[in-house]
Design an enzyme around this catalytic site. Sequence first.
Site, PDB file in Angstrom:
ATOM      1  N   GLU A 148      40.147  99.057 -80.200  1.00 44.05           N
ATOM      2  CA  GLU A 148      40.368 100.165 -79.264  1.00 44.05           C
ATOM      3  C   GLU A 148      39.536 101.336 -79.773  1.00 44.05           C
ATOM      4  O   GLU A 148      39.607 101.680 -80.942  1.00 44.05           O
ATOM      5  CB  GLU A 148      41.858 100.514 -79.229  1.00 44.05           C
ATOM      6  CG  GLU A 148      42.204 101.872 -78.632  1.00 44.05           C
ATOM      7  CD  GLU A 148      41.674 102.065 -77.217  1.00 44.05           C
ATOM      8  OE1 GLU A 148      41.868 101.164 -76.376  1.00 44.05           O
ATOM      9  OE2 GLU A 148      41.037 103.116 -76.960  1.00 44.05           O
ATOM     10  N   HIS A 201      56.417  98.689 -60.111  1.00 45.33           N
ATOM     11  CA  HIS A 201      56.367  98.641 -58.647  1.00 45.33           C
ATOM     12  C   HIS A 201      57.073  97.411 -58.094  1.00 45.33           C
ATOM     13  O   HIS A 201      57.067  96.343 -58.712  1.00 45.33           O
ATOM     14  CB  HIS A 201      54.910  98.626 -58.173  1.00 45.33           C
ATOM     15  CG  HIS A 201      54.217  99.934 -58.353  1.00 45.33           C
ATOM     16  ND1 HIS A 201      54.194 100.902 -57.373  1.00 45.33           N
ATOM     17  CD2 HIS A 201      53.545 100.454 -59.412  1.00 45.33           C
ATOM     18  CE1 HIS A 201      53.524 101.951 -57.822  1.00 45.33           C
ATOM     19  NE2 HIS A 201      53.117 101.719 -59.056  1.00 45.33           N
ATOM     20  N   VAL A 235      33.211  98.823 -79.027  1.00 43.86           N
ATOM     21  CA  VAL A 235      32.213  97.770 -78.853  1.00 43.86           C
ATOM     22  C   VAL A 235      30.923  98.430 -78.387  1.00 43.86           C
ATOM     23  O   VAL A 235      30.926  99.196 -77.415  1.00 43.86           O
ATOM     24  CB  VAL A 235      32.698  96.721 -77.831  1.00 43.86           C
ATOM     25  CG1 VAL A 235      31.563  95.785 -77.429  1.00 43.86           C
ATOM     26  CG2 VAL A 235      33.879  95.941 -78.397  1.00 43.86           C
ATOM     27  N   LYS A 275      39.098 103.598 -47.533  1.00 42.13           N
ATOM     28  CA  LYS A 275      38.979 104.869 -48.250  1.00 42.13           C
ATOM     29  C   LYS A 275      40.300 105.278 -48.877  1.00 42.13           C
ATOM     30  O   LYS A 275      41.352 104.847 -48.447  1.00 42.13           O
ATOM     31  CB  LYS A 275      38.576 105.967 -47.264  1.00 42.13           C
ATOM     32  CG  LYS A 275      37.082 106.111 -47.127  1.00 42.13           C
ATOM     33  CD  LYS A 275      36.779 107.395 -46.361  1.00 42.13           C
ATOM     34  CE  LYS A 275      35.372 107.345 -45.828  1.00 42.13           C
ATOM     35  NZ  LYS A 275      35.071 108.482 -44.994  1.00 42.13           N
ATOM     36  N   ARG A 310      41.635 106.111 -62.884  1.00 45.59           N
ATOM     37  CA  ARG A 310      41.909 104.711 -62.545  1.00 45.59           C
ATOM     38  C   ARG A 310      40.618 103.901 -62.593  1.00 45.59           C
ATOM     39  O   ARG A 310      39.562 104.395 -62.195  1.00 45.59           O
ATOM     40  CB  ARG A 310      42.467 104.613 -61.128  1.00 45.59           C
ATOM     41  CG  ARG A 310      43.698 105.456 -60.842  1.00 45.59           C
ATOM     42  CD  ARG A 310      43.946 105.397 -59.338  1.00 45.59           C
ATOM     43  NE  ARG A 310      45.089 106.165 -58.879  1.00 45.59           N
ATOM     44  CZ  ARG A 310      45.040 107.432 -58.503  1.00 45.59           C
ATOM     45  NH1 ARG A 310      43.920 108.116 -58.593  1.00 45.59           N
ATOM     46  NH2 ARG A 310      46.120 108.036 -58.033  1.00 45.59           N
ATOM     47  N   ILE A 351      41.644  96.958 -63.664  1.00 43.61           N
ATOM     48  CA  ILE A 351      43.102  97.092 -63.506  1.00 43.61           C
ATOM     49  C   ILE A 351      43.452  98.557 -63.298  1.00 43.61           C
ATOM     50  O   ILE A 351      43.188  99.410 -64.142  1.00 43.61           O
ATOM     51  CB  ILE A 351      43.867  96.558 -64.747  1.00 43.61           C
ATOM     52  CG1 ILE A 351      43.349  95.198 -65.182  1.00 43.61           C
ATOM     53  CG2 ILE A 351      45.371  96.541 -64.466  1.00 43.61           C
ATOM     54  CD1 ILE A 351      43.653  94.043 -64.287  1.00 43.61           C
ATOM     55  N   SER A 382      46.574 100.911 -60.724  1.00 39.28           N
ATOM     56  CA  SER A 382      47.920 100.707 -60.215  1.00 39.28           C
ATOM     57  C   SER A 382      47.943  99.430 -59.387  1.00 39.28           C
ATOM     58  O   SER A 382      47.026  99.212 -58.593  1.00 39.28           O
ATOM     59  CB  SER A 382      48.322 101.891 -59.345  1.00 39.28           C
ATOM     60  OG  SER A 382      49.587 101.662 -58.783  1.00 39.28           O
ATOM     61  N   CYS A 417      63.907 120.771 -77.830  1.00 37.79           N
ATOM     62  CA  CYS A 417      64.035 120.498 -76.392  1.00 37.79           C
ATOM     63  C   CYS A 417      64.467 119.061 -76.133  1.00 37.79           C
ATOM     64  O   CYS A 417      65.313 118.795 -75.302  1.00 37.79           O
ATOM     65  CB  CYS A 417      62.722 120.765 -75.668  1.00 37.79           C
ATOM     66  SG  CYS A 417      62.096 122.426 -75.886  1.00 37.79           S
ATOM     67  N   CYS A 442      58.021 122.928 -82.216  1.00 37.81           N
ATOM     68  CA  CYS A 442      58.011 121.827 -83.184  1.00 37.81           C
ATOM     69  C   CYS A 442      56.637 121.417 -83.665  1.00 37.81           C
ATOM     70  O   CYS A 442      56.536 120.739 -84.676  1.00 37.81           O
ATOM     71  CB  CYS A 442      58.784 120.615 -82.648  1.00 37.81           C
ATOM     72  SG  CYS A 442      57.974 119.726 -81.321  1.00 37.81           S
TER      73      CYS A 442
END
Lengths: 566, 409
Positions: free
Chosen positions: A114, A132, A253, A333, A398, A423, A425, A489, A529
Site C-alpha cells: 500500500e 447497501h 508499485v 451521466k 471514486r 471498484i 460504491s 468528546c 486530545c
Amino acid sequence: MVKLSVIRKKLDRSGFTSVRAEEFNGGVRLSGELDNWEDILECGRLAVDKKHSRGVINDIALKGYTPPPPRMPALTDKALEGKTPDVLVIGGGIVGAAIARELTKLKISVLLVEKEYDVATGQSARNDGMIHAGIDIKPSSNKVKYNVRGNKLYDKLSRELDVPIERPGQLVLYTAPWQKLLYPAIKLRGALNGIPVYPVSDKKAKEFVEVPGLRFGGFMCPSAGVVSPYLMTVALAENAVVNGAEICLNTAVIGIHSNNNHIEYVDTNRGRIYPEVVVNAAGVFSDKIAEMAGDRHFTIHPRRGVEAVLDKTAFKKAKCVVGKFVISGSSGKGHTKGGGVIVTIDHNLLIGPSAHETPERENEATSAEEFEEVFDKQRLLVPKLERGDIITYFAGTRAATYEEEFVVEKSPVTDNFIQAAGIQSPGVTAAPAIAEDVRMWVKECLSAEDNPDFNPIRKGIPVVRELGESERAALIKENPDFGEVVCRCEQVTKGEILSALSSPLPVDSVDAVKRRVRAGMGRCQGGFCQPLVVQIISEKLGIPPEKVTKKGAGSEVAPYIKEGSK
Amino acid sequence: MRYDVIIIGGGPAGLGVAIKASERGKRALIIEREKRLGGILKQCVHDGFGLLRFGEKLTGPEYAHRDVVTALGMGAEALTGSFVISITKKEGEYFVATTSERGLRSDSAPALVFATGCRERTARQVNIHGTRPAGVLTAGSCQHLVNLKGLLPGKKAVILGSGDIGLIMARRLTLEGAEVAGVFEAKGEPGGLQRNIRQCLDDYGIPLRMKTTVVEVYGDKRVEAVRVAPVDDDMRPVSAGEIIPCDLLVVSVGLIPENELQTSLGLTLENGTRGVAVDQYMMCVDREGVYVVGNALHVHDLVDFVTEGAMTAGSDLGSGRERQLIKIDTKNLSYIVPQYFDVSAPAQKSVFYMRSPRSMRRGVLKVFADGVEVLKKRLVNVRPPEMIRLECAVAPVDSLEITLEEESV
C-alpha cells in the site's frame, strides 16, 4: 467484436470528429486532444458497448493539462528486494485487505503493498459506510451480484472480526405521488436479486424520520446496514497479518515486468518483488496497474464526492438511512444514487455524497460549492438538518470506469494477473464477496491447498465507553490505562489508544489512531486530545514528539522544538 | 462518598465555587478530568489575570495556583484524572459516576455544579475548505503544544480570528521565533480586548485585516498556503482573494460552552449564550440544586468575572430558597446572565453580566424594577467583545428590566 463504426458514428454525431477510436485489447481506445474534461468524459461514455467490447480506454488528453504525479512514499530502501510471495496484492483499501485475508485461508504466502501510511486512506475511509441492499443497482451486473452476496457475508464478518454492524434499513422516499405505482416493479427487482423490500406509507415514514421532507411514502430495504468502513478495513488487514500475510505500508508499485503475457517481477520503491500471482486492487490507480501488467481495458475517471458529518446530537432526526427515489436515466451521466442521510454505526448523521467529475485522482479537497450542494440537497429529505450540527466534512474519489461496472476477473491476457478494479460504491458491501472469488481463482492458479490453521477470529480493541459497569471496572483493574479518558468528546481512553499502537498492523500517526479508536472524531475534532495523542504516540513508540505525524512522513503535527526547550 | 456539593470541572470556575462552599463549611468535591487542577489557565502563560480581583497582573498558572492552594487548604477535595461517565438523580440526590485509572467510583451530593468550561470552534465549523493537512490548529491546541509541550507547530503562521486567544497566540508564536503573516477577522470589528490588540499585535507590527477570512487550505501533508478573501456583512466571500504561503493556520473563531452533560440531564440551552438559563445565584432555572458557572454558562473574557460568578454560586449552595422566578426583560442587549431573578431572595447586591450587540462610543444602562428606574449607569467605548458588568441592589416584585441605549456624543 468491437463495433468501431457504431462508436465512430456516435462520436461524429456529437461533434467529436477529431477523436480517434481504435480497437485495443478487446476494447475501444480513444485518443486525441480536447479542450474540456466534460467532453472527454462524454466521448468515453459514447464509446461504451458492454456487449461487444471489454471496455473503454480513454486516452484523450486534456489540452494544457498535465496530470499531477501520484502521491509517492517518502522512503526508498531495499526492504522487499528479492521477495518471492505466492501472491502480491496491490492496494490496501477494503478490497485489497479483504482479498489478503481471504487468501490466508490458503496455504500460500501473501504480501500486500500500500503506497500510503496506513490501510484505508482512500475511498475506503472516504465513504458513508453503507452496507447497501442493492435495490438501486442495475440487475445482472457484477455490482449487484457482489453487492447482494457481500451484504449477506457481513453478519459473519462482523462476528469474526469484532467490528460492529447495524442494519437500520434504508428508507427510500418517493419524490412524487405517482411513483407509488412503480412499487410492483421495485418488488420484482428485489425478488429477482434476493433483496427484501416492503412499502412504507407516509404515516409510517415518521417512525424512521422525525420530519420527512417528502410526504408521498416510499419503501424500506431492511437489509441495508452500516459499518465503519475504515475499521472493517483495518480489521481485515489485522486478521490477514495474524494469519501470516505481510502488509507493507509506504510501498508503491512503480513498474511491472512481463514476459510472454506472464508477470515476472514487480518494482517498488522498496525493491523488486517476484510474485507468482499479482492482484490489482489499486482503486483510483487500478487502470494504471492494469496497464503496467499488460491488460488495460478500462479507464478510471475519478469522481469526487463530498460528505458532511453531523454531531451525535442530530441522531434523533433520523433513525435509518434515508434516500430519495431516483429513476436512473439512460444518458449514463452523473452516476450517483442520489446519496442521502446516513445514520453511521457511531450514530452520527452523515449527509452526502455529491458527485463531481475531475481529472485529479487524489484531489481530496472540499470546495464551498460542492459542500453547499450536498447540504441543500439532503435538507430536502430531512428538513431539520442544521448547519450548526455539522462537525466536519471530507471528500473522496471514486474509481469509476466508463462502464460504471466493477472489473473483477482473472485476466484472460496476462496469465498470472487478477483484477479487482474499478471498484466504487457499493465497494464496501461487495468487498468480502469479491475476495472470495479472488481466492477461488488464486487457488486454481497455484493449485493451493486450504490453510488448516486459518483463524478467522480477531479480538477488537475494547470500546470502553460501551462497556457495562462491572466489565469496565474489571478492565481498569487489569489495566489502569482503560480508566483514563483522553478524547473527551468520544470518551476514548488511553488504553484504547495504546492498544491501537500495538495492534498486529503497526501504525504511528494521529490519523491512524483516530480511525481505529475515534480519538479526535468528536465535536471538538481533536482540539483537546491531539496534543495528548501526540504525546502518547511519542512515549509508546519512542519517537521524539516533534517527529510524530498526523498522516505519515512530512505531516509532523509540531515539527520544531521551541528555543530553550531543547 | 457523600458531599454537600459536587463540582464538575477544576478550572477557575470550579475552584471559585469550592472556595466559597468550603468557607461556609460545606463539603465540596471537585472532579477534574486532567491530572492537575487549574483548567485552561495552566497553558495561559501570559499575564493580565487577576487585575480586578487581586490588583496584580498574574499569569494563568499563578492565578490558578492561588485558588488551588486556597480551595484545598480550606478542605475541598479533588478527584483529578477523573472523567464523569454518568449523572443520575435519586430522591433529591445527584449520583456522579466517574472513571479514572484508579477505577470506577460514584459520589453523591444534593447540589451539583457544572464548571465544565468551553471548547473551540474548529476550522471546518467556519466553512474553511480545501485539504486537511497537518498544520491547521485551533488556537488553544496550538497554545497547548507551544506552552506545555515546548513544540513549535510551524514557522510561518496565518491566524484567523481576532479573539483574545488568537491575538495572544500571534504574540506567542512571534516570541517563539515564528513569523506571523497576519491576523484576519471576518467581522467588521476585532473580537478581542483592545488591550490585547495593542499589546499582542501593534507592539510586534503584526498586521490585522478586518472583513477578511480564510476560505481554503492548500497542501497535502502539511499546510503550504491558505487563501484569504474579503467578505461581506454576511461573511460571504466577495472576491477570490489572495494566496498566502504559510505552514501553519491557527483558528481562533469562537468558543462554545461545553454543555453535553447538562443537556444529557434534560436542561435546555439559551440561544444567546449556548449555556443554560440561571437565576442571580447561577442556579439553573429548570433544576433545583444545579448550578452552572464559568465558561460553561457563558463565555467570559476575564477570569476575574468567572471567579466572581462562581463564588456567587458557592455562597448560595444549600440555601434552600423557595424560588419565585421572573424573567429579566432586556432591551438592546445580545444577552444577559442571569436570565431570571428570584424575587423571594433577600434584597441584596446582585451582579449582572451582559454584552452589547454592537459598538457604541457612549451608552446608558438602566435598571427598572417594577417599572421604576432604580439605576442609571453611563458607559464609554462599549464593544461586544468586552463584557459589561453591572452591580445593583434591587428587589423587584413583578418585573425587572435592563436596557442599553446609545447616547449621541
